[in-house]
Design an enzyme around this catalytic site. Structure first.
Site, PDB file in Angstrom:
ATOM      1  CB  SER A   6       0.473   1.518  -5.782  1.00 24.04           C
ATOM      2  OG  SER A   6      -0.088   0.993  -6.952  1.00 24.04           O
ATOM      3  CG  ASP A  26      -5.806  -3.216  -4.739  1.00 21.76           C
ATOM      4  OD1 ASP A  26      -5.637  -3.098  -5.969  1.00 21.76           O
ATOM      5  OD2 ASP A  26      -4.909  -2.972  -3.909  1.00 21.76           O
ATOM      6  CG  HIS A  33      -4.946   0.264  -5.616  1.00 20.64           C
ATOM      7  ND1 HIS A  33      -3.925  -0.601  -5.292  1.00 20.64           N
ATOM      8  CD2 HIS A  33      -4.334   1.313  -6.232  1.00 20.64           C
ATOM      9  CE1 HIS A  33      -2.779  -0.104  -5.701  1.00 20.64           C
ATOM     10  NE2 HIS A  33      -2.999   1.071  -6.271  1.00 20.64           N
TER      11      HIS A  33
END
Length: 318
Positions: A109, A262, A292
């Site tokens: 991320s 995501d 995600h």
């Protein structure tokens, strides 16, 4: 496992106990959390980095960069880059028995964002010890278009809805709510920066199956004042997908994990397409059945089989 510092940046260092026949691999890892949450000692990240060290018999450096909102860009990037550059010194690699030809940067991320930015900067600055690889796990890579098909389809999905991602992006640069409001309406890019939009034009960069009937629309340009006050959102060190082809060409072996559900899915896919077009060796794992941050769910009461599966694929590639 020890907590120490590299170039005044706190890190958690993982040194395998078992013997090695020769020099070891190494992974420099940057945790996720939207540049404002998390640390290397969190159970999720400690588990991931211990597992990496054990499975690969590798030295792992997990970087505790400073966080927003107390610190804004470029602080997080500078901490990540400084710690990596320190580790890549011949004397430091030798101290920990690391093979200078087998060092990878990785992150998930926001950490994937930092890993990509560090890899670009190390190449740009011609750091003597070249990175062997970069592993980007559902990375955030661009700030310009927050209305990609993945943002539209996953606007209210679990863990990372669009409004949260917009808040995290804007908070990376400033606590001024005016940038967040402009980003939320996708009207933050000034006309004079419109040349950068080619790097995030999903109508050209996404495969047909991911366009799903979405229509690419022209941008509503934002004020020059915001960009002048907070130029970070136009900086490739914050948004690696904005780097020119010349900056991307010659990057190391690359692994990109994307998840179907995501908002950041299309960031990763577009980066893959651009790198492939420039001859960078890329492995793209697209997980069609998950969301995600799924790899975070690999331990504890909420452990998911899909999280372990993604972890195993990541480790296998490394």
């Amino acid at each position: 496992v020890m907590d120490t510092e590299f170039s005044d940046v706190p890190i958690r260092l993982y040194l395998p106990r078992k013997a090695s026949d020769g020099l070891r691999r190494a992974v420099v890892y940057f945790h996720g959390g939207g540049w404002c949450l998390g640390d290397a000692g969190m159970k999720t990240y400690d588990h991931l980095t211990r597992w990496t060290a054990n499975m690969l018999n590798a030295v792992v450096v997990s970087v505790n960069y400073r966080l927003a909102p107390k610190y804004h860009f470029p602080t997080q990037f500078e901490d990540a880059y400084s710690a990596t550059k320190f580790f890549l010194q011949s004397s430091v690699l030798s101290q920990y028995g690391v093979d200078p030809d087998r060092v990878c940067v990785a992150g998930d991320s926001a950490g994937g964002n930092l890993a990509a930015a560090v890899a670009q900067q190390a190449r740009k600055n011609k750091v003597k010890t070249k990175l062997k690889a970069q592993a980007l796990l559902y990375p955030a890579l661009q700030t310009l278009d927050l209305n990609l098909p993945s943002y539209r389809e996953n606007e209210n999905k679990f863990l990372l809805p669009k409004w949260v991602m917009v808040k995290l992006w804007s908070q990376y640069f400033t606590s001024d709510s005016s940038l967040r409001e402009a980003m939320a309406s996708n009207s933050h890019v000034p006309a004079e920066s419109s040349h950068l939009l080619q790097f995030v034009n999903w109508s050209n960069l996404l495969p047909e199956e991911m366009k799903k009937g979405h229509v690419y629309t022209s941008f509503t340009h934002g004020s020059s004042e915001l960009a002048q006050k907070y130029p970070g959102f136009l900086d490739p060190r914050a948004a690696p997908l904005l780097a020119s082809d010349a900056q991307l060409r010659g990057l190391p072996l690359t692994y990109v994990l994307t998840c179907e559900y995501d908002v950041l899915r299309d960031d990763g896919v577009m980066y893959v397409r651009r790198l492939e077009a420039l001859g960078v060796p890329v492995t793209h794992d697209h997980a069609k059945d998950t969301f995600h941050g799924a790899m975070a769910f690999i331990s504890g009461p909420y452990a998911l089989a899909v999280g372990q599966r993604l972890m195993d694929r990541y480790i296998e590639w490394l």
